[in-house]
Design a protein around this motif. Sequence first.
Motif, PDB file in Angstrom:
ATOM      1  N   VAL A 122      -0.864   3.695  -9.124  1.00  0.00           N
ATOM      2  CA  VAL A 122      -0.477   4.773 -10.051  1.00  0.00           C
ATOM      3  C   VAL A 122       0.967   4.555 -10.477  1.00  0.00           C
ATOM      4  O   VAL A 122       1.277   4.533 -11.670  1.00  0.00           O
ATOM      5  CB  VAL A 122      -0.641   6.149  -9.383  1.00  0.00           C
ATOM      6  CG1 VAL A 122      -0.132   7.267 -10.301  1.00  0.00           C
ATOM      7  CG2 VAL A 122      -2.097   6.397  -8.995  1.00  0.00           C
ATOM      8  N   SER A 141       0.890   1.428   5.186  1.00  0.00           N
ATOM      9  CA  SER A 141       0.405   2.724   4.693  1.00  0.00           C
ATOM     10  C   SER A 141       0.221   3.636   5.891  1.00  0.00           C
ATOM     11  O   SER A 141      -0.192   3.178   6.968  1.00  0.00           O
ATOM     12  CB  SER A 141      -0.923   2.563   3.955  1.00  0.00           C
ATOM     13  OG  SER A 141      -0.750   1.803   2.773  1.00  0.00           O
ATOM     14  N   TYR A 184      -0.675   7.366   5.253  1.00  0.00           N
ATOM     15  CA  TYR A 184      -1.423   8.578   4.899  1.00  0.00           C
ATOM     16  C   TYR A 184      -2.356   8.309   3.724  1.00  0.00           C
ATOM     17  O   TYR A 184      -1.906   8.120   2.593  1.00  0.00           O
ATOM     18  CB  TYR A 184      -0.461   9.700   4.521  1.00  0.00           C
ATOM     19  CG  TYR A 184       0.516  10.059   5.604  1.00  0.00           C
ATOM     20  CD1 TYR A 184       0.107  10.790   6.720  1.00  0.00           C
ATOM     21  CD2 TYR A 184       1.840   9.647   5.541  1.00  0.00           C
ATOM     22  CE1 TYR A 184       1.005  11.100   7.733  1.00  0.00           C
ATOM     23  CE2 TYR A 184       2.743   9.966   6.547  1.00  0.00           C
ATOM     24  CZ  TYR A 184       2.322  10.685   7.637  1.00  0.00           C
ATOM     25  OH  TYR A 184       3.208  10.989   8.638  1.00  0.00           O
ATOM     26  N   LEU A 185      -3.642   8.335   3.998  1.00  0.00           N
ATOM     27  CA  LEU A 185      -4.661   8.240   2.949  1.00  0.00           C
ATOM     28  C   LEU A 185      -5.310   9.618   2.839  1.00  0.00           C
ATOM     29  O   LEU A 185      -5.920  10.101   3.797  1.00  0.00           O
ATOM     30  CB  LEU A 185      -5.691   7.169   3.328  1.00  0.00           C
ATOM     31  CG  LEU A 185      -6.972   7.084   2.508  1.00  0.00           C
ATOM     32  CD1 LEU A 185      -6.684   6.823   1.039  1.00  0.00           C
ATOM     33  CD2 LEU A 185      -7.878   5.983   3.073  1.00  0.00           C
ATOM     34  N   THR A 186      -5.120  10.268   1.694  1.00  0.00           N
ATOM     35  CA  THR A 186      -5.531  11.667   1.520  1.00  0.00           C
ATOM     36  C   THR A 186      -6.453  11.801   0.321  1.00  0.00           C
ATOM     37  O   THR A 186      -6.015  11.641  -0.812  1.00  0.00           O
ATOM     38  CB  THR A 186      -4.290  12.560   1.255  1.00  0.00           C
ATOM     39  OG1 THR A 186      -3.266  12.263   2.207  1.00  0.00           O
ATOM     40  CG2 THR A 186      -4.656  14.033   1.327  1.00  0.00           C
ATOM     41  N   GLU A 187      -7.718  12.045   0.555  1.00  0.00           N
ATOM     42  CA  GLU A 187      -8.670  12.220  -0.550  1.00  0.00           C
ATOM     43  C   GLU A 187      -8.526  11.100  -1.578  1.00  0.00           C
ATOM     44  O   GLU A 187      -8.487  11.329  -2.791  1.00  0.00           O
ATOM     45  CB  GLU A 187      -8.488  13.595  -1.225  1.00  0.00           C
ATOM     46  CG  GLU A 187      -8.699  14.787  -0.301  1.00  0.00           C
ATOM     47  CD  GLU A 187     -10.137  14.904   0.219  1.00  0.00           C
ATOM     48  OE1 GLU A 187     -11.052  14.323  -0.399  1.00  0.00           O
ATOM     49  OE2 GLU A 187     -10.353  15.564   1.258  1.00  0.00           O
ATOM     50  N   GLY A 188      -8.419   9.864  -1.057  1.00  0.00           N
ATOM     51  CA  GLY A 188      -8.361   8.710  -1.954  1.00  0.00           C
ATOM     52  C   GLY A 188      -7.000   8.412  -2.551  1.00  0.00           C
ATOM     53  O   GLY A 188      -6.905   7.563  -3.435  1.00  0.00           O
ATOM     54  N   VAL A 189      -5.961   9.072  -2.088  1.00  0.00           N
ATOM     55  CA  VAL A 189      -4.593   8.767  -2.546  1.00  0.00           C
ATOM     56  C   VAL A 189      -3.803   8.227  -1.360  1.00  0.00           C
ATOM     57  O   VAL A 189      -3.866   8.791  -0.264  1.00  0.00           O
ATOM     58  CB  VAL A 189      -3.896  10.020  -3.127  1.00  0.00           C
ATOM     59  CG1 VAL A 189      -2.466   9.688  -3.563  1.00  0.00           C
ATOM     60  CG2 VAL A 189      -4.693  10.581  -4.295  1.00  0.00           C
ATOM     61  N   ILE A 190      -3.071   7.135  -1.569  1.00  0.00           N
ATOM     62  CA  ILE A 190      -2.350   6.483  -0.475  1.00  0.00           C
ATOM     63  C   ILE A 190      -0.963   6.053  -0.940  1.00  0.00           C
ATOM     64  O   ILE A 190      -0.759   5.808  -2.127  1.00  0.00           O
ATOM     65  CB  ILE A 190      -3.157   5.267   0.047  1.00  0.00           C
ATOM     66  CG1 ILE A 190      -2.714   4.850   1.459  1.00  0.00           C
ATOM     67  CG2 ILE A 190      -3.121   4.099  -0.935  1.00  0.00           C
ATOM     68  CD1 ILE A 190      -3.711   3.950   2.169  1.00  0.00           C
ATOM     69  N   GLU A 191      -0.028   6.012   0.009  1.00  0.00           N
ATOM     70  CA  GLU A 191       1.263   5.383  -0.288  1.00  0.00           C
ATOM     71  C   GLU A 191       1.266   3.995   0.337  1.00  0.00           C
ATOM     72  O   GLU A 191       0.551   3.734   1.305  1.00  0.00           O
ATOM     73  CB  GLU A 191       2.420   6.234   0.264  1.00  0.00           C
ATOM     74  CG  GLU A 191       2.822   5.944   1.708  1.00  0.00           C
ATOM     75  CD  GLU A 191       1.770   6.403   2.713  1.00  0.00           C
ATOM     76  OE1 GLU A 191       0.778   7.055   2.324  1.00  0.00           O
ATOM     77  OE2 GLU A 191       1.925   6.096   3.922  1.00  0.00           O
ATOM     78  N   GLN A 200       4.645   2.453  -3.405  1.00  0.00           N
ATOM     79  CA  GLN A 200       3.759   2.806  -4.500  1.00  0.00           C
ATOM     80  C   GLN A 200       2.826   3.926  -4.122  1.00  0.00           C
ATOM     81  O   GLN A 200       2.565   4.179  -2.953  1.00  0.00           O
ATOM     82  CB  GLN A 200       2.991   1.607  -5.058  1.00  0.00           C
ATOM     83  CG  GLN A 200       2.143   0.818  -4.123  1.00  0.00           C
ATOM     84  CD  GLN A 200       1.379  -0.267  -4.910  1.00  0.00           C
ATOM     85  OE1 GLN A 200       0.301  -0.022  -5.431  1.00  0.00           O
ATOM     86  NE2 GLN A 200       1.957  -1.460  -4.980  1.00  0.00           N
ATOM     87  N   THR A 201       2.410   4.670  -5.140  1.00  0.00           N
ATOM     88  CA  THR A 201       1.291   5.597  -5.041  1.00  0.00           C
ATOM     89  C   THR A 201       0.079   4.862  -5.577  1.00  0.00           C
ATOM     90  O   THR A 201       0.131   4.335  -6.685  1.00  0.00           O
ATOM     91  CB  THR A 201       1.495   6.846  -5.924  1.00  0.00           C
ATOM     92  OG1 THR A 201       2.776   7.417  -5.656  1.00  0.00           O
ATOM     93  CG2 THR A 201       0.393   7.866  -5.683  1.00  0.00           C
ATOM     94  N   LYS A 224      -4.465   4.730  -5.718  1.00  0.00           N
ATOM     95  CA  LYS A 224      -5.747   5.374  -5.436  1.00  0.00           C
ATOM     96  C   LYS A 224      -6.607   4.382  -4.665  1.00  0.00           C
ATOM     97  O   LYS A 224      -6.484   3.164  -4.855  1.00  0.00           O
ATOM     98  CB  LYS A 224      -6.417   5.793  -6.738  1.00  0.00           C
ATOM     99  CG  LYS A 224      -5.636   6.897  -7.456  1.00  0.00           C
ATOM    100  CD  LYS A 224      -6.367   7.467  -8.651  1.00  0.00           C
ATOM    101  CE  LYS A 224      -5.577   8.648  -9.228  1.00  0.00           C
ATOM    102  NZ  LYS A 224      -6.192   9.182 -10.482  1.00  0.00           N
ATOM    103  N   VAL A 225      -7.437   4.881  -3.782  1.00  0.00           N
ATOM    104  CA  VAL A 225      -8.323   4.025  -3.004  1.00  0.00           C
ATOM    105  C   VAL A 225      -9.756   4.352  -3.391  1.00  0.00           C
ATOM    106  O   VAL A 225     -10.210   5.486  -3.208  1.00  0.00           O
ATOM    107  CB  VAL A 225      -8.119   4.217  -1.486  1.00  0.00           C
ATOM    108  CG1 VAL A 225      -9.082   3.349  -0.699  1.00  0.00           C
ATOM    109  CG2 VAL A 225      -6.683   3.909  -1.098  1.00  0.00           C
TER     110      VAL A 225
END
Lengths: 266, 266
Positions: free
Chosen positions: A210, A231, A233-240, A258-259, A261-262
């Motif tokens: 993103v 990484s 924190y993977l949260t509802e398909g969003v990861i740093e 980076q931000t 999406k997974v």
Amino acid sequence: MGQFARETAVEKVSEGRWRGALFEGWRIGAVPNGGYVLALAGRALSEALSEGSAHGDPLAVNAFYLAPTTLGPIDCTVEVLRQGGSTTHASARLYQQGELKVVVTAAYTDLTRLSGPNWQQTPAPDYPAFADCPVRGGPKLEFRQRIDLRLAEGGDVFLNQQPGGGGVFGGWVAHADGADPDPIGLLMFADAFPPPALDLVGLMGWVPTVELTVQLRARPAPGPIKARLRSRYLTEGVIEEDGEYWDSSDRLVALSRQTAKVRLPK
Amino acid sequence: MGQFARETAVEKVSEGRWRGALFEGWRIGAVPNGGYVLALAGRALSEALSEGSAHGDPLAVNAFYLAPTTLGPIDCTVEVLRQGGSTTHASARLYQQGELKVVVTAAYTDLTRLSGPNWQQTPAPDYPAFADCPVRGGPKLEFRQRIDLRLAEGGDVFLNQQPGGGGVFGGWVAHADGADPDPIGLLMFADAFPPPALDLVGLMGWVPTVELTVQLRARPAPGPIKARLRSRYLTEGVIEEDGEYWDSSDRLVALSRQTAKVRLPK
């Protein structure tokens, strides 16, 4: 001139407008690597800001990726936002066939003139030497024609196809033709490692960026770049995805975040 | 309506132009807090993007701070860059008396519709309850009129004026009037803690933000926000500051990273 410098070269076409091209060799699947694309914008910014100031080095660069790029010509507009004594702020926008693809905002400086206190909580990771690390992590990607990537930490998922669950990849990266890294090259290396998310969801996952921010701290010494990506924190398909980069003298030269999406395979 | 919502309110004055004001109560020294200023831009983006889509929540927001803001009216231009199915990209620029002060780029979404895999390497820190944590860290700052900040980790430098050298501050933060946090509030809370650099160079240091990026993961539950801020690398006066934010149900709701400069007292 090395292959990276040639393939991120830009030409000024008019005031505030630069033109380059995205070359074969840098793609992951059909799409040129995001760090490579950022480096082309970083090159245009560097040339534009070297004109009016001595601020040719990126200090902090942010890019939002709006749409996938393709091979071929790419236009870059550069707008100087504010020129200061030690820092110049500017934005760049990348277009292909009139479509806005990437938006970049940056602070540029002269990295050799940074001066102030120093402190480091964590030393550079103690990895085996570049020559002793195995080549792993999607060696069939086209992108591997341009970078020489060696994994020293967290690469087992590429051996046995099973996610290790650690969320960390570490190792070394260098230009495949042996060219030495420069600050613009660090913008590319900041997106060169496989995303640690693959160690969580498996190699068939897709991890589109993103936005990517790179902080530079120093011009790198000659030689490969040591890096660790993590990484948490993977949260509802969003990861740093946080990256740390050291030069061959074990000096920290850049950080990235980076931000992304997974996406799982269907 | 709480004080934060009132004091970040914006009014649309024409297509793509919004107007608000920076209020007393939020300053650190003479300058309004950078997170407060970002929140005002975040509010304008939220209102602009709720018009044409359901994407009223920030997903990732980056701000470069070009010049210090002052109290009083502030103009915000909003440009929609690309509208997608789940994400809208936009930029915002903040001006005071015609001078460009802050440049913001953002991806907005509907946080309640995020969907995908979840994983967490690190649990939320196990701090004493909000009510049991001491108020520390520059309580004489004007900014403390608007936020209720409690330190649970790393605050000894405020007790004994001696840097602890850890580079970590953790604790709780809430709106001083007891209003519940919302996603725009998280943009402000992401710059609400004292910079961990003060635990390295002492309380007389000055840590101006170059750029700040906030990733949001969820709309926060009612109650105070638990946070941990950490710096790892101070290089020739340049430092990163990484923040993690959990809501009262210990769910991760945001991450932040900033690039800052560290200036020692003369």
